[in-house]
Design an enzyme around this catalytic site. Structure first.
Site, PDB file in Angstrom:
ATOM      1  CB  CYS A   8      31.639  59.442  76.875  1.00  0.00           C
ATOM      2  SG  CYS A   8      30.063  59.761  77.660  1.00  0.00           S
ATOM      3  N   GLY A  34      35.622  63.454  79.342  1.00  0.00           N
ATOM      4  CA  GLY A  34      34.708  63.093  80.413  1.00  0.00           C
ATOM      5  C   GLY A  34      35.413  62.933  81.737  1.00  0.00           C
ATOM      6  CG  ASN A 108      31.510  59.672  72.287  1.00  0.00           C
ATOM      7  OD1 ASN A 108      32.393  60.062  71.556  1.00  0.00           O
ATOM      8  ND2 ASN A 108      30.634  60.507  72.822  1.00  0.00           N
ATOM      9  N   GLY A 109      27.993  59.089  72.660  1.00  0.00           N
ATOM     10  CA  GLY A 109      26.923  59.583  71.803  1.00  0.00           C
ATOM     11  C   GLY A 109      25.606  59.632  72.544  1.00  0.00           C
ATOM     12  CE1 TYR A 250      34.885  73.732  75.773  1.00  0.00           C
ATOM     13  CE2 TYR A 250      33.627  71.701  75.521  1.00  0.00           C
ATOM     14  CZ  TYR A 250      34.275  72.616  76.326  1.00  0.00           C
ATOM     15  OH  TYR A 250      34.347  72.406  77.673  1.00  0.00           O
ATOM     16  CG  ASP A 353      35.375  81.490  74.843  1.00  0.00           C
ATOM     17  OD1 ASP A 353      36.139  80.511  74.674  1.00  0.00           O
ATOM     18  OD2 ASP A 353      34.607  81.577  75.826  1.00  0.00           O
TER      19      ASP A 353
HETATM   20  P1  5GP Z   1      28.544  80.124  78.229  1.00  0.00           P
HETATM   21  O1  5GP Z   1      29.360  80.689  79.321  1.00  0.00           O
HETATM   22  O2  5GP Z   1      28.255  81.097  77.133  1.00  0.00           O
HETATM   23  O3  5GP Z   1      27.291  79.453  78.731  1.00  0.00           O
HETATM   24  O4  5GP Z   1      29.367  78.911  77.577  1.00  0.00           O
HETATM   25  C1  5GP Z   1      30.472  79.158  76.740  1.00  0.00           C
HETATM   26  C2  5GP Z   1      31.749  78.720  77.400  1.00  0.00           C
HETATM   27  O5  5GP Z   1      31.615  77.388  77.883  1.00  0.00           O
HETATM   28  C3  5GP Z   1      32.903  78.715  76.422  1.00  0.00           C
HETATM   29  O6  5GP Z   1      34.054  79.235  77.066  1.00  0.00           O
HETATM   30  C4  5GP Z   1      33.104  77.255  76.059  1.00  0.00           C
HETATM   31  O7  5GP Z   1      34.487  76.944  75.984  1.00  0.00           O
HETATM   32  C5  5GP Z   1      32.464  76.499  77.181  1.00  0.00           C
HETATM   33  N1  5GP Z   1      31.620  75.402  76.681  1.00  0.00           N
HETATM   34  C6  5GP Z   1      30.865  75.365  75.574  1.00  0.00           C
HETATM   35  N2  5GP Z   1      30.234  74.185  75.462  1.00  0.00           N
HETATM   36  C7  5GP Z   1      30.587  73.439  76.514  1.00  0.00           C
HETATM   37  C8  5GP Z   1      30.266  72.113  76.937  1.00  0.00           C
HETATM   38  O8  5GP Z   1      29.516  71.365  76.314  1.00  0.00           O
HETATM   39  N3  5GP Z   1      30.847  71.721  78.098  1.00  0.00           N
HETATM   40  C9  5GP Z   1      31.681  72.520  78.802  1.00  0.00           C
HETATM   41  N4  5GP Z   1      32.227  72.065  79.928  1.00  0.00           N
HETATM   42  N5  5GP Z   1      32.013  73.770  78.422  1.00  0.00           N
HETATM   43  C10 5GP Z   1      31.468  74.226  77.290  1.00  0.00           C
HETATM   44 MG    MG Z   2      35.869  77.925  77.402  1.00  0.00          MG
END
Ligand code: 5GP
Ligand code: MG
Length: 468
Positions: A8, A34, A108-109, A250, A353
């Protein structure tokens, strides 16, 4: 392991003028951390007032009339959605009343011994309103405060009981504290605003006030901010840190600086290293927007291959990653992304990606590019294969959901329908982050956990436990 996990965003502020609307602004700057719920607690001169609700910061707080509250100090929180969470009840800050006043806590955590501690306290007669580890932390702090009414001592004693990842902001009547766990999993920094100090998960929340980022809160450190002072209570124990690599890859905003490294810079370095580790003979490099953008730019710079936008992203589409079933996730990728035909048609394309978790996004995107006339589609990924669950706040729960635990890189390449697939190596990632490997948490990539997790391997031979 069961129990809540969430990454968060937190804010804390103490200024000589009213902070309520500034906390609101700061929360909007870390909204990407979040979107499920948001809240603010402010000390109005005589008591702590909290407003919180579900949705984006603007929906959750704006209509509550909180803007009318005046106060010089307060905290704020944005909560990351997970598919299973009960949003309303788990919104933060969490308030606890004690004899000496009110505590409000933003976290957060994720606390890894949550179930164990909760059971222990349930057995002694405590009750809980939520299944949130933040409620547990606030009640343990309250327990210690009742004993000595010394907040720093109470926080320290609490840190001796809880394990795992926590960056906290805490309002105790008219006092504001920032706390970072001994490993520094989640970020937390402090900045100067000209009329007071701010604590924030990310430095972008300081930038909007044209403030100065002073420093990161050190792992294990407790700080108290006032309008003209930062009082530090450093940890007496020196652990190796375990900063979460996924913050740079990310989670955080590219314009934030985390533990001395700008996120954009790290992502670009990842792309450049990927280009040297995993070259390809293609016409164009393209990002998967928005998360893969800086990585793709780095790949283009490193490879000298032209960079183009190949997808348009629908800004208003829902978040794919957290949808509960696979069909919904696949449909949602199609809603979210559309190829730009003129750039794609007849070309050999390489898309970049940030990460592959289940593989949902890339299966769809590779097919879209082929349907739009791409001659070849190559895929490069800015994070090594994710193979192990995160217990420290990122919503990646079980091994069976990760495509990389079941299949080899070649098999994944075939599954997503790409002509080639390359992930950055772990040493490449560590180099891009620019910190010693022992200071980074790589548990989701190498199965070696910085803290004791039952059933998992510790990253060091010797066992380190919190001791205060
Ligand atoms: P996948 O589609 O392989 O399940 O997830 C990878 C994609 O989801 C990537 O484009 C990445 O940016 C995004 N992503 C990876 N980890 C997370 C996360 O913890 N939360 C969200 N909302 N997106 C994520
Ligand atoms: Mg993505």
């Amino acid at each position: 392991m069961t129990g809540p996990r969430h990454s968060c965003g937190v804010i804390g502020m103490y200024c000589s003028d009213d902070v309520t609307s500034d906390i609101f602004k700061a929360l909007r700057m870390i909204q990407h951390r979040g979107q499920e719920s948001a809240g603010i607690s402010v000390f109005n001169g005589s008591k702590v007032i909290t407003a919180k609700g579900t949705g984006l910061v603007s929906d959750a707080i704006k209509q509550t009339g909180m803007q009318a509250i005046n106060g010089n100090c307060g905290i704020g929180h944005v909560r990351y959605p997970t598919s299973a969470s009960k949003s309303e009840k788990n919104a933060e800050p969490i308030e606890v009343q004690i004899t000496h006043g009110t505590i409000a806590l933003a976290h957060n955590g994720a606390i890894t011994n949550y179930q164990e501690l909760k059971k222990k306290y349930l057995d002694t007669g405590w009750s809980f309103l939520t299944d949130s580890d933040s409620e547990l932390i606030s009640k343990i702090i309250a327990k210690h405060l009742i004993q000595n009414n010394d907040p720093v001592k109470a926080i320290r004693s609490t840190m001796g009981e809880i394990e795992g990842a926590y960056s906290l902001t805490l309002l105790y009547n008219n006092r504001v504290f920032g706390v970072r766990d001994p490993y520094g999993f989640r970020p937390l920094c402090v900045g100067w605003l000209g009329n007071g100090y701010i604590l924030a998960s990310e430095s972008v929340a300081i930038d909007i006030f044209e403030g100065d980022l002073i420093r990161d809160i050190a792992p294990g450190e407790v700080v108290e901010i006032t309008a003209n002072e930062i009082k530090s209570h450093p940890s007496s124990v020196n652990y190796p840190s375990a900063h979460c690599m996924f913050e740079w890859i990310y989670f955080a905003r590219p314009d934030s600086v985390i533990d001395g490294r700008e996120v954009y810079d790290v992502r670009k370095a990842v792309g450049e290293i990927l280009a040297s580790e995993s070259p390809a003979d293609v016409d164009l490099v393209m990002p998967v927007p928005d998360s893969g953008r800086a990585h793709a730019l780095g790949y283009s710079i490193g490879s000298n291959i032209r960079y183009e936008e190949g997808f348009m992203k629908n800004r208003f589409a829902e978040r794919t990653f957290i949808l509960p079933d696979q069909k919904q996730r696949e449909d949602s990728v199609a809603m979210k992304m559309n190829p730009i035909r003129s750039t794609v048609n007849g070309k050999r394309i390489l898309i970049v990606d940030d990460s592959i978790v289940r593989g949902t996004t890339l299966v769809k995107l590779v097919k879209m590019l082929r349907d739009a006339g791409a001659k070849e589609v190559h895929v490069r990924i800015g994070c090594p294969p994710v193979i192990a669950p995160c217990y420290y706040g990122v919503d990646m729960k079980s091994r069976d959901q990760f495509i990389a635990t079941k299949y080899s890189v070649n098999e994944i390449c075939r599954k997503i329908g790409a002509d080639s697939l390359g992930y950055i190596s772990v040493p490449g990632l560590v180099k891009a982050i620019g910190k010693p490997e022992n200071d980074i948490c790589l548990a989701c990539l190498n199965n070696r956990y910085p803290t004791n997790i039952s059933g998992e391997t510790h990253r060091f031979q010797t066992t380190l436990r919190n001791s205060y």
